[in-house]
Design a protein around this motif. Structure first.
Motif, PDB file in Angstrom:
ATOM      1  N   TYR A  60       0.810  -1.218   0.000  1.00 46.88           N
ATOM      2  CA  TYR A  60       0.000   0.000   0.000  1.00 46.88           C
ATOM      3  C   TYR A  60       0.843   1.267   0.000  1.00 46.88           C
ATOM      4  O   TYR A  60       0.343   2.348  -0.289  1.00 46.88           O
ATOM      5  CB  TYR A  60      -0.914   0.016   1.225  1.00 46.88           C
ATOM      6  N   PHE A  61       2.118   1.153   0.359  1.00 43.92           N
ATOM      7  CA  PHE A  61       2.955   2.338   0.519  1.00 43.92           C
ATOM      8  C   PHE A  61       4.220   2.227  -0.331  1.00 43.92           C
ATOM      9  O   PHE A  61       4.784   1.146  -0.491  1.00 43.92           O
ATOM     10  CB  PHE A  61       3.350   2.522   1.981  1.00 43.92           C
ATOM     11  N   ASP A  62       4.649   3.355  -0.867  1.00 40.64           N
ATOM     12  CA  ASP A  62       5.951   3.448  -1.522  1.00 40.64           C
ATOM     13  C   ASP A  62       6.444   4.879  -1.374  1.00 40.64           C
ATOM     14  O   ASP A  62       5.866   5.670  -0.626  1.00 40.64           O
ATOM     15  CB  ASP A  62       5.881   2.999  -2.991  1.00 40.64           C
ATOM     16  N   GLU A  63       7.487   5.229  -2.111  1.00 45.49           N
ATOM     17  CA  GLU A  63       8.076   6.566  -1.937  1.00 45.49           C
ATOM     18  C   GLU A  63       7.116   7.686  -2.326  1.00 45.49           C
ATOM     19  O   GLU A  63       7.230   8.805  -1.835  1.00 45.49           O
ATOM     20  CB  GLU A  63       9.383   6.684  -2.739  1.00 45.49           C
ATOM     21  N   LYS A  64       6.159   7.406  -3.186  1.00 47.73           N
ATOM     22  CA  LYS A  64       5.187   8.419  -3.591  1.00 47.73           C
ATOM     23  C   LYS A  64       3.926   8.398  -2.734  1.00 47.73           C
ATOM     24  O   LYS A  64       3.166   9.351  -2.720  1.00 47.73           O
ATOM     25  CB  LYS A  64       4.784   8.198  -5.057  1.00 47.73           C
ATOM     26  N   CYS A  65       3.702   7.311  -2.072  1.00 47.07           N
ATOM     27  CA  CYS A  65       2.447   7.104  -1.342  1.00 47.07           C
ATOM     28  C   CYS A  65       2.772   6.791   0.115  1.00 47.07           C
ATOM     29  O   CYS A  65       2.997   5.631   0.480  1.00 47.07           O
ATOM     30  CB  CYS A  65       1.659   5.962  -1.993  1.00 47.07           C
ATOM     31  N   THR A  66       2.824   7.834   0.935  1.00 40.06           N
ATOM     32  CA  THR A  66       3.193   7.671   2.338  1.00 40.06           C
ATOM     33  C   THR A  66       2.147   8.322   3.239  1.00 40.06           C
ATOM     34  O   THR A  66       1.406   9.203   2.819  1.00 40.06           O
ATOM     35  CB  THR A  66       4.567   8.313   2.617  1.00 40.06           C
ATOM     36  N   VAL A  67       2.110   7.872   4.478  1.00 40.82           N
ATOM     37  CA  VAL A  67       1.187   8.420   5.465  1.00 40.82           C
ATOM     38  C   VAL A  67       1.893   9.542   6.216  1.00 40.82           C
ATOM     39  O   VAL A  67       2.933   9.328   6.839  1.00 40.82           O
ATOM     40  CB  VAL A  67       0.730   7.327   6.449  1.00 40.82           C
ATOM     41  N   LYS A  68       1.322  10.726   6.162  1.00 40.40           N
ATOM     42  CA  LYS A  68       1.955  11.890   6.782  1.00 40.40           C
ATOM     43  C   LYS A  68       1.664  11.934   8.279  1.00 40.40           C
ATOM     44  O   LYS A  68       0.568  11.586   8.715  1.00 40.40           O
ATOM     45  CB  LYS A  68       1.462  13.171   6.107  1.00 40.40           C
ATOM     46  N   PRO A  69       2.617  12.357   9.073  1.00 37.18           N
ATOM     47  CA  PRO A  69       2.410  12.444  10.518  1.00 37.18           C
ATOM     48  C   PRO A  69       1.203  13.312  10.862  1.00 37.18           C
ATOM     49  O   PRO A  69       1.000  14.381  10.270  1.00 37.18           O
ATOM     50  CB  PRO A  69       3.715  13.088  11.014  1.00 37.18           C
ATOM     51  N   GLY A  70       0.399  12.833  11.797  1.00 33.70           N
ATOM     52  CA  GLY A  70      -0.749  13.588  12.260  1.00 33.70           C
ATOM     53  C   GLY A  70      -1.996  13.439  11.420  1.00 33.70           C
ATOM     54  O   GLY A  70      -3.036  14.021  11.743  1.00 33.70           O
ATOM     55  N   SER A  71      -1.929  12.669  10.349  1.00 33.66           N
ATOM     56  CA  SER A  71      -3.097  12.512   9.478  1.00 33.66           C
ATOM     57  C   SER A  71      -4.112  11.546  10.098  1.00 33.66           C
ATOM     58  O   SER A  71      -3.827  10.854  11.074  1.00 33.66           O
ATOM     59  CB  SER A  71      -2.676  12.021   8.093  1.00 33.66           C
ATOM     60  N   VAL A  72      -5.314  11.537   9.518  1.00 31.74           N
ATOM     61  CA  VAL A  72      -6.365  10.607   9.927  1.00 31.74           C
ATOM     62  C   VAL A  72      -6.333   9.434   8.957  1.00 31.74           C
ATOM     63  O   VAL A  72      -6.420   9.632   7.736  1.00 31.74           O
ATOM     64  CB  VAL A  72      -7.755  11.286   9.898  1.00 31.74           C
ATOM     65  N   PHE A  73      -6.198   8.231   9.489  1.00 32.62           N
ATOM     66  CA  PHE A  73      -6.037   7.038   8.663  1.00 32.62           C
ATOM     67  C   PHE A  73      -7.340   6.253   8.660  1.00 32.62           C
ATOM     68  O   PHE A  73      -7.898   5.930   9.714  1.00 32.62           O
ATOM     69  CB  PHE A  73      -4.908   6.162   9.208  1.00 32.62           C
ATOM     70  N   ILE A  74      -7.824   5.934   7.444  1.00 32.45           N
ATOM     71  CA  ILE A  74      -9.067   5.193   7.282  1.00 32.45           C
ATOM     72  C   ILE A  74      -8.729   3.828   6.704  1.00 32.45           C
ATOM     73  O   ILE A  74      -8.245   3.723   5.572  1.00 32.45           O
ATOM     74  CB  ILE A  74     -10.055   5.930   6.346  1.00 32.45           C
ATOM     75  N   ASP A  75      -8.977   2.786   7.464  1.00 32.38           N
ATOM     76  CA  ASP A  75      -8.659   1.423   7.047  1.00 32.38           C
ATOM     77  C   ASP A  75      -9.960   0.747   6.611  1.00 32.38           C
ATOM     78  O   ASP A  75     -10.703   0.202   7.426  1.00 32.38           O
ATOM     79  CB  ASP A  75      -8.016   0.665   8.214  1.00 32.38           C
ATOM     80  N   VAL A  76     -10.235   0.807   5.305  1.00 25.33           N
ATOM     81  CA  VAL A  76     -11.488   0.262   4.774  1.00 25.33           C
ATOM     82  C   VAL A  76     -11.279  -1.213   4.450  1.00 25.33           C
ATOM     83  O   VAL A  76     -10.551  -1.567   3.526  1.00 25.33           O
ATOM     84  CB  VAL A  76     -11.932   1.027   3.507  1.00 25.33           C
ATOM     85  N   GLY A  77     -11.916  -2.062   5.228  1.00 27.29           N
ATOM     86  CA  GLY A  77     -11.682  -3.497   5.118  1.00 27.29           C
ATOM     87  C   GLY A  77     -10.438  -3.870   5.894  1.00 27.29           C
ATOM     88  O   GLY A  77      -9.461  -4.386   5.359  1.00 27.29           O
ATOM     89  N   SER A  78     -10.461  -3.578   7.196  1.00 26.54           N
ATOM     90  CA  SER A  78      -9.235  -3.683   7.996  1.00 26.54           C
ATOM     91  C   SER A  78      -8.826  -5.118   8.294  1.00 26.54           C
ATOM     92  O   SER A  78      -7.653  -5.394   8.494  1.00 26.54           O
ATOM     93  CB  SER A  78      -9.404  -2.917   9.307  1.00 26.54           C
ATOM     94  N   ALA A  79      -9.800  -6.054   8.358  1.00 29.39           N
ATOM     95  CA  ALA A  79      -9.501  -7.450   8.705  1.00 29.39           C
ATOM     96  C   ALA A  79      -8.684  -7.502   9.998  1.00 29.39           C
ATOM     97  O   ALA A  79      -9.140  -7.022  11.033  1.00 29.39           O
ATOM     98  CB  ALA A  79      -8.817  -8.162   7.554  1.00 29.39           C
ATOM     99  N   GLU A  80      -7.467  -8.032   9.939  1.00 28.39           N
ATOM    100  CA  GLU A  80      -6.655  -8.180  11.151  1.00 28.39           C
ATOM    101  C   GLU A  80      -6.049  -6.862  11.608  1.00 28.39           C
ATOM    102  O   GLU A  80      -5.586  -6.760  12.744  1.00 28.39           O
ATOM    103  CB  GLU A  80      -5.557  -9.230  10.921  1.00 28.39           C
ATOM    104  N   GLY A  81      -6.005  -5.852  10.745  1.00 28.00           N
ATOM    105  CA  GLY A  81      -5.527  -4.533  11.144  1.00 28.00           C
ATOM    106  C   GLY A  81      -4.033  -4.314  11.060  1.00 28.00           C
ATOM    107  O   GLY A  81      -3.516  -3.340  11.613  1.00 28.00           O
TER     108      GLY A  81
END
Length: 207
Positions: A60-81
């Protein structure tokens, strides 16, 4: 070839005597599973970490697609998490959208101690609000202007979920990481949808 780095026999499974649930250590944190045999958990965990290898097209993540600090994360279909567990220290809040009863208890155990950050949404994400579904627009209506990251793998229903997130897409700074392999048309449909809203799109590497 990257798959050859992973061996399920190297995965240690532990029993939590208090809850009766089994877990593995993932990057130093407990990741719980519903009732399974040790062998099933070993295999499942191996698959999960293998999918997120940087050489894997499923990551889900690479150098172009990263989670920024302090953001709100939405896990759609989280399963085990496991994906949310990877970003729990980075983000400000996480919404776990999962309505499978077999995963709920395991998720509650995995994220015990993070109650100030975790929100459980026991519904399906969808295009409309109903007794069993919720739109991302409704879920996130109080977060206008916030940095939002949406990870989505919902067995081919990704586009339907996005159609219920048009307000979020226009009123927030959003990043999406969406599975696009469930149908032959999914990749083009998702790219077209994102492009219509002014989003730049790219593919993960590999086949």
């Amino acid at each position: 070839p990257f798959t050859e780095k992973y061996n399920q026999n190297n995965v240690d499974v532990y029993l939590d005597d208090e809850s009766g649930y089994k877990y593995v250590f993932h990057n130093g944190k407990r990741l719980y599973f519903p009732p399974r045999t040790n062998e099933s958990i070993q295999h499942e965990y191996k698959q999960l970490v293998m999918e997120q290898d940087q050489e894997s097209p499923h990551t889900y993540f690479d150098e172009k697609c990263t989670v920024k600090p302090g953001s709100v994360f939405i896990d759609v279909g989280s399963a085990e998490g496991i994906i949310s567990l990877d970003v729990i220290e980075t983000v400000s809040e996480i919404y776990l959208i999962e309505c499978s009863e077999e995963w709920i208890k395991a998720l509650e155990l995995t994220f015990s101690g993070y109650e100030n950050k975790i929100h459980f949404v026991k519904k399906y994400a969808g295009r409309y609000d109903s007794d069993s579904t919720i739109t991302l627009d409704s879920l996130l209506k109080e977060y206008e202007g916030k940095e939002i990251f949406v990870k989505m793998d919902v067995e081919g229903m990704e586009l339907e979920v996005l159609k219920g997130a048009t307000k979020v897409m226009t009123k927030n700074r959003c990043n999406f990481s969406c599975a696009s392999y469930h149908t032959e048309q999914a990749e083009n449909e998702l790219k077209t949808f994102f492009s219509d809203f002014g989003y730049e799109c790219d593919n993960s590497k590999g086949y």
